[in-house]
Scaffold this active site. Sequence first.
Site, mmCIF file in Angstrom:
data_model
loop_
_atom_site.group_PDB
_atom_site.id
_atom_site.type_symbol
_atom_site.label_atom_id
_atom_site.label_comp_id
_atom_site.label_asym_id
_atom_site.label_seq_id
_atom_site.Cartn_x
_atom_site.Cartn_y
_atom_site.Cartn_z
ATOM 1 N N HIS A 18 -39.764 -65.176 -22.380
ATOM 2 C CA HIS A 18 -38.407 -65.671 -22.090
ATOM 3 C C HIS A 18 -38.257 -67.102 -22.603
ATOM 4 O O HIS A 18 -37.268 -67.444 -23.259
ATOM 5 C CB HIS A 18 -38.147 -65.709 -20.581
ATOM 6 C CG HIS A 18 -38.153 -64.382 -19.885
ATOM 7 N ND1 HIS A 18 -38.895 -64.137 -18.763
ATOM 8 C CD2 HIS A 18 -37.483 -63.230 -20.132
ATOM 9 C CE1 HIS A 18 -38.683 -62.896 -18.338
ATOM 10 N NE2 HIS A 18 -37.838 -62.314 -19.166
ATOM 11 N N LYS A 42 -31.975 -54.035 -6.694
ATOM 12 C CA LYS A 42 -33.327 -54.289 -7.187
ATOM 13 C C LYS A 42 -33.989 -55.350 -6.312
ATOM 14 O O LYS A 42 -33.534 -56.497 -6.287
ATOM 15 C CB LYS A 42 -33.198 -54.789 -8.645
ATOM 16 C CG LYS A 42 -34.352 -54.396 -9.544
ATOM 17 C CD LYS A 42 -33.912 -54.509 -11.002
ATOM 18 C CE LYS A 42 -34.879 -55.304 -11.845
ATOM 19 N NZ LYS A 42 -34.392 -55.558 -13.199
ATOM 20 N N ARG A 91 -38.123 -56.905 -27.838
ATOM 21 C CA ARG A 91 -39.563 -56.755 -28.045
ATOM 22 C C ARG A 91 -39.887 -55.496 -28.830
ATOM 23 O O ARG A 91 -40.634 -55.513 -29.791
ATOM 24 C CB ARG A 91 -40.290 -56.694 -26.689
ATOM 25 C CG ARG A 91 -40.369 -58.015 -25.990
ATOM 26 C CD ARG A 91 -40.729 -57.837 -24.535
ATOM 27 N NE ARG A 91 -39.670 -57.121 -23.833
ATOM 28 C CZ ARG A 91 -39.633 -56.918 -22.526
ATOM 29 N NH1 ARG A 91 -40.628 -57.341 -21.777
ATOM 30 N NH2 ARG A 91 -38.631 -56.292 -21.960
ATOM 31 N N SER A 129 -42.343 -59.316 -17.406
ATOM 32 C CA SER A 129 -42.446 -59.795 -16.025
ATOM 33 C C SER A 129 -43.157 -58.760 -15.168
ATOM 34 O O SER A 129 -43.922 -59.108 -14.276
ATOM 35 C CB SER A 129 -41.051 -60.065 -15.447
ATOM 36 O OG SER A 129 -40.433 -61.113 -16.138
HETATM 37 P P1 ADP Z 1 -33.983 -57.750 -16.993
HETATM 38 O O1 ADP Z 1 -34.132 -57.663 -15.515
HETATM 39 O O2 ADP Z 1 -32.580 -57.790 -17.486
HETATM 40 O O3 ADP Z 1 -34.885 -56.827 -17.761
HETATM 41 P P2 ADP Z 1 -35.763 -59.809 -17.776
HETATM 42 O O4 ADP Z 1 -35.858 -61.094 -17.029
HETATM 43 O O5 ADP Z 1 -36.958 -58.920 -17.715
HETATM 44 O O6 ADP Z 1 -34.447 -59.189 -17.271
HETATM 45 O O7 ADP Z 1 -35.448 -60.046 -19.314
HETATM 46 C C1 ADP Z 1 -34.352 -60.788 -19.764
HETATM 47 C C2 ADP Z 1 -34.325 -60.791 -21.274
HETATM 48 O O8 ADP Z 1 -35.532 -61.319 -21.779
HETATM 49 C C3 ADP Z 1 -34.177 -59.426 -21.925
HETATM 50 O O9 ADP Z 1 -33.356 -59.549 -23.055
HETATM 51 C C4 ADP Z 1 -35.569 -59.082 -22.366
HETATM 52 O O10 ADP Z 1 -35.578 -58.219 -23.492
HETATM 53 C C5 ADP Z 1 -36.062 -60.436 -22.736
HETATM 54 N N1 ADP Z 1 -37.514 -60.512 -22.679
HETATM 55 C C6 ADP Z 1 -38.314 -60.138 -21.681
HETATM 56 N N2 ADP Z 1 -39.619 -60.343 -21.981
HETATM 57 C C7 ADP Z 1 -39.633 -60.874 -23.227
HETATM 58 C C8 ADP Z 1 -40.657 -61.265 -24.132
HETATM 59 N N3 ADP Z 1 -41.936 -61.140 -23.818
HETATM 60 N N4 ADP Z 1 -40.290 -61.768 -25.333
HETATM 61 C C9 ADP Z 1 -38.993 -61.864 -25.661
HETATM 62 N N5 ADP Z 1 -37.967 -61.481 -24.874
HETATM 63 C C10 ADP Z 1 -38.286 -60.988 -23.674
#
Ligand code: ADP
Length: 152
Positions: A18, A42, A91, A129
């Site tokens: 992120h 959630k 990703r 995450s």
């Molecule tokens: P959500 O609950 O919407 O999945 P996340 O916090 O997991 O929210 O992810 C938010 C954004 O960050 C999404 O666009 C996701 O694709 C992106 N993201 C998550 N992990 C990574 C990563 N390792 N590298 C790049 N982008 C990521």
Amino acid sequence: MQRIAVFPGSFDPITRGHESVIKRALPLFDLVIVAIGENGEKKSFFSLSQRLAWLQLIFAKEPKIEIATFSGLTVDFCQKKNAAFILRGLRTAADFEFERSIGQMNKLMVPGIETVFLLCEQEYASLSSSIVRDIIRNGGEVKQFVPDGVDF
Ligand code: ADP
């Protein structure tokens, strides 16, 4: 007109993946609003106040980043913030399929808002995450996967 982007997510917890997308988006926008979406259905692993505190700490020195929380539709939050862009990271092909439906539905709801995707850095392609949470639950070390300042 200011180019404002919203980067919505759960950030449960924020990862280096992120962080990398957010930092790489800074040259593209005047302001990036990193927004924790509260989703009633959630149940999060970390509390909202903890996730918020981490984001505030990590980006404290970056004037082009604002931290926020929101509930409801991302497009409604964007309109409230005058943001014409939604920022998302990609990703994998699975991310693409998922993001395409959300992006296209958002576009149908509010045509003036564009979703902008940044490809994730190769080293973070497997980082999520949910995997970080699994490692924490099982007593493993996650320092290398989360930004400096995220401590448990
Ligand atoms: P959500 O609950 O919407 O999945 P996340 O916090 O997991 O929210 O992810 C938010 C954004 O960050 C999404 O666009 C996701 O694709 C992106 N993201 C998550 N992990 C990574 C990563 N390792 N590298 C790049 N982008 C990521």
